[in-house]
Scaffold this active site. Structure first.
Site, mmCIF file in Angstrom:
data_model
loop_
_atom_site.group_PDB
_atom_site.id
_atom_site.type_symbol
_atom_site.label_atom_id
_atom_site.label_comp_id
_atom_site.label_asym_id
_atom_site.label_seq_id
_atom_site.Cartn_x
_atom_site.Cartn_y
_atom_site.Cartn_z
ATOM 1 N N SER A 277 71.791 68.826 24.809
ATOM 2 C CA SER A 277 72.154 69.471 25.992
ATOM 3 C C SER A 277 73.853 69.092 25.989
ATOM 4 O O SER A 277 74.394 68.255 25.382
ATOM 5 C CB SER A 277 71.768 68.696 27.257
ATOM 6 O OG SER A 277 70.225 69.230 27.255
ATOM 7 N N SER A 315 67.910 73.026 24.444
ATOM 8 C CA SER A 315 69.189 72.425 25.057
ATOM 9 C C SER A 315 69.580 72.823 26.469
ATOM 10 O O SER A 315 69.217 74.006 26.862
ATOM 11 C CB SER A 315 70.390 73.062 24.085
ATOM 12 O OG SER A 315 71.671 72.226 24.463
ATOM 13 N N ASP A 317 72.382 73.681 28.725
ATOM 14 C CA ASP A 317 73.843 73.811 28.732
ATOM 15 C C ASP A 317 74.164 74.520 30.043
ATOM 16 O O ASP A 317 74.022 75.703 30.388
ATOM 17 C CB ASP A 317 74.128 74.929 27.474
ATOM 18 C CG ASP A 317 73.584 74.500 26.278
ATOM 19 O OD1 ASP A 317 73.205 73.215 26.052
ATOM 20 O OD2 ASP A 317 73.123 75.264 25.542
#
Length: 401
Positions: A277, A315, A317
């Site tokens: 991340s 991830s 983000d």
């Protein structure tokens, strides 16, 4: 073998090394020192703390490699960002954006509803969000009990450091959070293996914390844009350092990808390469509307893409942007009646001039990622898990230094 230049110099001699760290060391190397010529004009420290009033503090928690087994394995920490320094009463215009939602940033719904950021921002590991959230409540209660008597919705974000850190051992304590908040300072700040970024990996190298800034002149007024990132994302072969594909040919080992560590520990296949991340925070003293802050947050992926990442399902983000302009505006509904006014007012940058701020955000994010990789140091974490930094000599060769 560890790269000599990138040795884990911040590991403790024994036990745990945990406490506040915010000043860059004399040996702190940044991407520009290795010949990477980024675009744009930086502030004096090339950091988010170039934005007047913004302060950053860390608590870094590392246990000695010889003791890093099971519940003793600590390689983690907390980063604290104070948008207006000692002034914790005045909100900032703010907006958020999630490129991919496999992660957490508390307080986002109130920011989206009210357009304001009303607390410090903290970044830590995935399983310590609750502890950090509660500790910020305590810290605010001591400083502004009247505000705390209403409600507090701290902003706490996370990335996962379970490869290097025994993430379920809860090494982050309320005191670590208080130390990070109390140590927050302006001026130069450390990068790499510090604060919430201590146990993070990025592009198959050691990752962590990074920052950068730009100055922007809009007609006759000059403003600063600063970015802070906690980097824990990207596939090794994707890494692009200002136009040079350094990841593909790097000689640094990549044991996180080259071993079956996750499968051996959990009886579940290794997650895809690049799982992780990135949390990004942008600050500016340019007066902005909340929707303009959100527009800045949406530009952060432009800077990430310059470094090679395409994002991924695993991830998280998540991005936050805030403006320290318009002090005194955006008071809560309770404070409005207290001040004896029914209407609020704000000034804001003309929409036709926003492109310069967008460009600054992309430039800062790109440089922050590379600063993270350059500042990071090789480290051995839990159960002998190692992460290796981007070798400085590979960067120097690529950029003629």
């Amino acid at each position: 073998m560890m790269h000599q230049e990138n040795s884990a110099s911040n590991a403790a001699a024994s036990g745990f090394d945990s406490g506040p760290t915010h000043i860059a060391s004399p040996t702190h190397t940044r991407a520009r020192d290795l010949g990477v010529a980024f675009d744009g004009t930086t502030g004096p420290y090339n950091a988010i703390t170039d934005v007047p009033g913004v302060r950053v503090g860390y608590s870094t928690i590392i246990s000695d490699a010889a003791q890093m087994h099971g519940a003793q394995a600590a390689c983690t920490g907390v980063t604290a960002i104070l948008p207006r320094g000692d002034d914790v009463e005045s909100p900032c215009a703010a907006g958020t954006f999630a490129l991919n939602g496999n992660g957490e940033m508390t307080g986002r719904t109130w920011i989206e509803e009210s357009g304001s950021l009303t607390t410090p921002v903290a970044i830590t590991n995935t399983h310590s969000v609750g502890i950090v959230h509660s500790a910020i409540d305590q810290w605010l209660f001591k400083r502004c009990p009247r505000k705390a008597a209403a409600w507090m919705l701290p902003v706490v974000a996370e990335t996962w450091d379970g490869y290097l850190n025994a993430i379920n051992s809860q090494h982050v304590t309320p005191q670590h959070v208080l130390d990070a908040l109390d140590s927050a300072a302006s001026g130069p700040i450390a990068e790499g293996n510090v604060g919430g970024g201590t146990g993070m990996c990025c592009y198959g190298f050691k990752g962590g914390s990074g920052t950068a800034s730009r100055t922007v002149t809009l007609l006759d007024k000059t403003y600063t844009v600063g970015v802070f990132l906690q980097c824990n994302f990207g596939k090794r072969y994707e890494l692009n350092v200002h136009g040079v594909l350094l990841g593909r040919d790097s000689k640094a080992p990549n044991p996180m990808q080259e071993t079956r560590w996750f499968e051996e520990e959990s009886v579940v296949p290794n997650p895809p390469e690049g799982s992780g991340s990135v949390i990004a925070v942008v600050a500016t003293d340019a007066p902005l509307l909340p929707v303009q802050c959100k527009a800045l947050a949406r530009r952060m992926p432009m800077g990430l893409a310059r470094t090679g990442t395409t994002g991924g399902h695993f991830s998280g983000d998540i991005f936050l942007a805030f403006s320290t302009g318009n002090p005194g505006s955006l008071r809560s509904s309770m404070a409005a009646e207290e001040e004896g006014r029914a209407l609020d007012s704000m000034e804001f940058v003309a929409w036709g001039l926003m492109d310069a701020l967008y460009e600054a955000v992309a430039q800062c994010v790109e440089e922050s990622v590379v600063n993270t990789l350059v500042a990071a140091r090789d480290i051995v974490g839990r159960d002998g898990h190692a992460s290796y930094a981007l070798p400085h000599d590979e960067v120097r060769r690529a950029f003629g230094r």
